[in-house]
Design an enzyme around this catalytic site. Structure first.
Site, PDB file in Angstrom:
ATOM      1  N   ASP B  35     -15.603 -54.796  -2.807  1.00  0.00           N
ATOM      2  CA  ASP B  35     -16.737 -55.557  -3.328  1.00  0.00           C
ATOM      3  C   ASP B  35     -17.770 -55.751  -2.212  1.00  0.00           C
ATOM      4  OD1 ASP B  35     -18.225 -57.025  -5.068  1.00  0.00           O
ATOM      5  OD2 ASP B  35     -16.793 -58.666  -5.309  1.00  0.00           O
ATOM      6  N   ASP B  36     -18.866 -55.037  -2.288  1.00  0.00           N
ATOM      7  CA  ASP B  36     -19.961 -55.169  -1.301  1.00  0.00           C
ATOM      8  C   ASP B  36     -19.635 -54.542   0.051  1.00  0.00           C
ATOM      9  OD1 ASP B  36     -21.125 -56.673  -3.298  1.00  0.00           O
ATOM     10  OD2 ASP B  36     -21.469 -58.448  -2.074  1.00  0.00           O
ATOM     11  N   CYS B  74     -23.401 -55.411  -8.389  1.00  0.00           N
ATOM     12  CA  CYS B  74     -21.995 -55.360  -8.792  1.00  0.00           C
ATOM     13  C   CYS B  74     -21.759 -54.893 -10.230  1.00  0.00           C
ATOM     14  CB  CYS B  74     -21.366 -56.726  -8.572  1.00  0.00           C
ATOM     15  SG  CYS B  74     -19.683 -56.784  -9.145  1.00  0.00           S
ATOM     16  N   ASP B 256     -18.641 -50.963  -4.608  1.00  0.00           N
ATOM     17  CA  ASP B 256     -19.615 -51.047  -5.710  1.00  0.00           C
ATOM     18  C   ASP B 256     -21.062 -50.975  -5.241  1.00  0.00           C
ATOM     19  OD1 ASP B 256     -19.446 -53.548  -4.565  1.00  0.00           O
ATOM     20  OD2 ASP B 256     -19.465 -54.661  -6.452  1.00  0.00           O
ATOM     21  N   ASN B 257     -21.330 -51.587  -4.060  1.00  0.00           N
ATOM     22  CA  ASN B 257     -22.708 -51.565  -3.539  1.00  0.00           C
ATOM     23  C   ASN B 257     -22.689 -51.897  -2.062  1.00  0.00           C
ATOM     24  OD1 ASN B 257     -22.636 -54.339  -5.539  1.00  0.00           O
ATOM     25  ND2 ASN B 257     -22.952 -54.648  -3.357  1.00  0.00           N
TER      26      ASN B 257
END
Lengths: 458, 458
Positions: B35-36, B74, B256-257
């Site tokens: 996540d991130d 996200c 995701d990013n």
């Protein structure tokens, strides 16, 4: 066909006195929703359009002359009716269908949910346009072509017959006078529905439209569509009478947003949000009057819940209209609010409105953008005519000022009802401006506006 | 605690040769999503961070060195993984939770739906963040604190044990290295998870961050969170080995990013979308290499479907990566696309990207607006430091050019990998610009971008 209209009008106007008894049971609700209808009704002062059934309903009930939608866009406006919340609170920020795909929030305690829980039979007939179903669990969603208003009434007859003695809430979503893929659906013949045409030379052109043949014809076509809706209302009231439900049913007629012409629908100018609202209750004592209270569409759900004896959720900002049905100018009803975010998902243009009896304050949160057009308005003969001619004016307002707006707008409606002269920069209006800013901010904070709390929490 | 890391690394690196047999059954899928997380992995060249388990996974599989998310947010990015579509096509325009409430479109034929239909047991463990469930009908949604990575692995162990011999697809949504309400969740102790701290003086500061103590400490905290995720990956692979599923399971690791710092997450600059993608297949022949193909996150779903022997819906724009796993620089993989609309619902800033090996073309559709901040980035020590000091620069980019962007941006990445010098107005680049405009337009039309077809239909 004329006789059909007369029949419906007759049914409304000459209901027996016994039906109006103050001790009639409060029980059922019929909420009739026109699609994109402005104040173009005889009873609201338009002398060119024929709306005999709505005029009769107003004569038998009360016509609110200062009723305002919270937003001038179909799904968001209907969501404010069914959730009792402003669009920034209920999550229905824009249109529900196709690419737009906006959904109301799962936390919403909706009208159908509360009425279902109270033992009501609920149904929505025709246009719904809010999602998801889990948030708006109508007992029945009855599909029908909402312009085929005889069929609409017959579907309602069937529903009411099946309901028997149980209390019901029936919402009818008409498709008129929304634009169709072409025109206003006037080319089609609808069974048992009279065709009432209008002369383009004989329409009441509102201040925000150009006096051109294309716009006049466009408006005449809209009138025809609006009159079809009016006819449907007459048929619907006859169905209620036939079922002997008139004396136990609260009838509300409303529109979702202003007319589908540039300068009205999707704006928070009065042309977009100042709309018809007619309430007819079997227990009201005074009939046929105008009520001057400034009322908001978020008041509709508390009104229905009040009628049904269901406690309104404490978070609802609106109030029941039942206590003021017999009044003409009740105290404490002097301000309404508006909140717009989108119409189509590509049309981001968040706006906020505070509207008193004398002033309007608008906040354009993304004023750097050009004001976006709804596809149907963009493609309308009216706007295409403006483009083709290269008009500088859109009626009394300049095209430039319509498309490019300042951060703040302030209008003195006593001198400038058409909202043409922005006073936000006028030092003489500084005090009014300051007060309205505070009023808006307090309302935004109270209603937990996400466009305010930004940056203050994760 | 160190021994736990070693154990996991050992499990990954020394899997027996038999396991790698080319005729091993293609069956299960494990998709691990950070996540991130940016490219801050040892195997991607960061010499300061410790990611031994991901490095080992890359050594056993293939590391895509030119993998690009379609969007740096996200919910939209995950929706592109599970739908195989760009965010303007799948309807997941922004975040799914709270006020944002964006939903994927009901027409999406999602990964879990297709795999369920093919007899797969599907589950998502930890963070999901796409809605609605009807569109993404995971067989199980298993809640767990995604930073408690030992517990995550044990939940996976239980799922895999229950599955028995049936094929499964398990998606694991880690919560690291996303920001927590405060910091990166590093204050909390997680059972059986080692705490790996970093010295703020010893981080690799990316070009878009200020060399200031607050930003360095912020980045060190992010590293700690990222290493926790890496540890979780090691534990997860050990669970696969323990269950004797390694030889039948395709493992994909992805983020995701980009990192949750200004200049990365929510932008379409490379810092926002150029991300880790590691694939480890039991049937690949070459291991431990970098694959230079330009691949997009919309290629992930076709890859998984290919592995599972399920036909991909014809509307999917991506392609399976399985045929190129053993290659280093396959032909025909030279361009990727990006599509951003929102992050939070208040953050409207639609952008489009065409990214080749040498150039990037960006279209900022609402460039009149200030570039909006995600709440967590706005409140980060890094950005608050920039504000407090009144910095003019955000690392190598000016704050002004970060906040106010032109309609079009064009970068020559061979000379300007940090995307600092916009060449869109440079006459010498007119031909490149024209070609990339056409490329973008063709892609938008092919993928039915609602931001293009506006005004052409109702």
């Amino acid at each position: 066909m004329r006789c059909l209209i007369c029949l419906a009008v007759f049914a409304v106007m000459f209901r027996p006195a016994a039906v109006r008894a103050a001790d009639a049971p409060k029980k059922n609700v019929v909420l009739l929703i026109a699609d994109d209808m402005g104040l173009d009704l005889g009873c609201y002062g338009n002398t060119r359009i024929k709306t005999p059934n709505l005029d009769a309903l107003a004569k038998n009930g009360v016509r609110f002359s200062n009723a305002f939608a919270t937003v001038s866009s179909c799904s968001p406006s209907r969501a404010s009716l069914y959730s009792g919340l402003f669009s920034h609170s209920n999550g229905q920020y824009g249109l529900a269908h196709a690419d737009h795909n906006f959904h109301s929030k799962p936390t919403v305690k909706s009208l159908p949910r509360l009425l279902n829980d109270a033992g009501y039979r609920t149904a929505i007939l025709g246009k719904n346009h809010v999602i998801p179903k889990e948030v708006y669990p109508w007992g029945q969603e009855i599909p029908v072509n909402g312009r085929s208003v005889f069929l609409v009434a017959e579907k309602a007859r069937q529903f009411i017959s099946e309901v028997g003695d149980r209390p019901f809430c029936l919402v009818v979503g008409y498709a008129d006078p929304h634009r169709a893929a072409r025109g206003f659906g006037n080319e089609t013949k609808y069974p048992n529905v009279p065709e009432v045409r209008y002369d383009a030379a004989n329409v009441e052109l509102p201040y925000h439209l150009p006096d051109q043949p294309d716009a006049r014809q466009d408006l005449a076509d809209y009138y025809q569509s609006a009159t079809r809706c009016d006819h449907g209302v007459g048929l619907m009231l006859k169905v209620l009478d036939d079922a002997k439900k008139t004396d136990s049913t609260l009838v509300i007629f409303i529109s979702d947003n202003g007319i589908p012409f540039p300068g009205a629908k999707t704006t928070l100018y009065d042309a977009g949000v100042h709309l018809p609202l007619i309430v007819s209750s079997p227990v009201q004592k005074k009939r046929g009057r105008a009520n001057l209270a400034m009322v908001s569409f978020v008041d509709v759900m508390p009104t229905i819940l009040d009628w049904a004896g269901v406690k309104a959720p404490p978070e609802l900002p609106g109030r029941s209209l039942l206590p003021i049905l017999d009044e003409q100018n009740p105290t404490g009803w002097d301000v309404v609010y508006g909140s717009h975010q989108f119409h189509e998902v590509t049309m981001y243009y968040p706006m906020r409105m505070v509207r008193t009896r004398t002033h309007k304050y608008l906040l354009n949160l993304a004023h750097q953008l050009e004001f976006p057009f709804a596809s149907d308005i963009y493609n309308s003969p009216t706007w295409q005519g403006v483009l083709k001619r290269g008009d500088k004016m859109l009626g009394q307002r300049s095209v430039e000022s319509f498309l490019h707006r300042p951060h703040e707008e302030l209008y003195d409606l006593t001198k400038d009802p058409n909202e043409l002269k922005n006073l936000a920069g006028d030092p003489a209006q500084a005090k009014v401006l300051d007060e309205m800013r505070k009023q808006m901010r307090a309302w935004q904070e109270k209603t937990k506006d996400p466009w305010v709390v930004k940056y203050t929490h994760e």
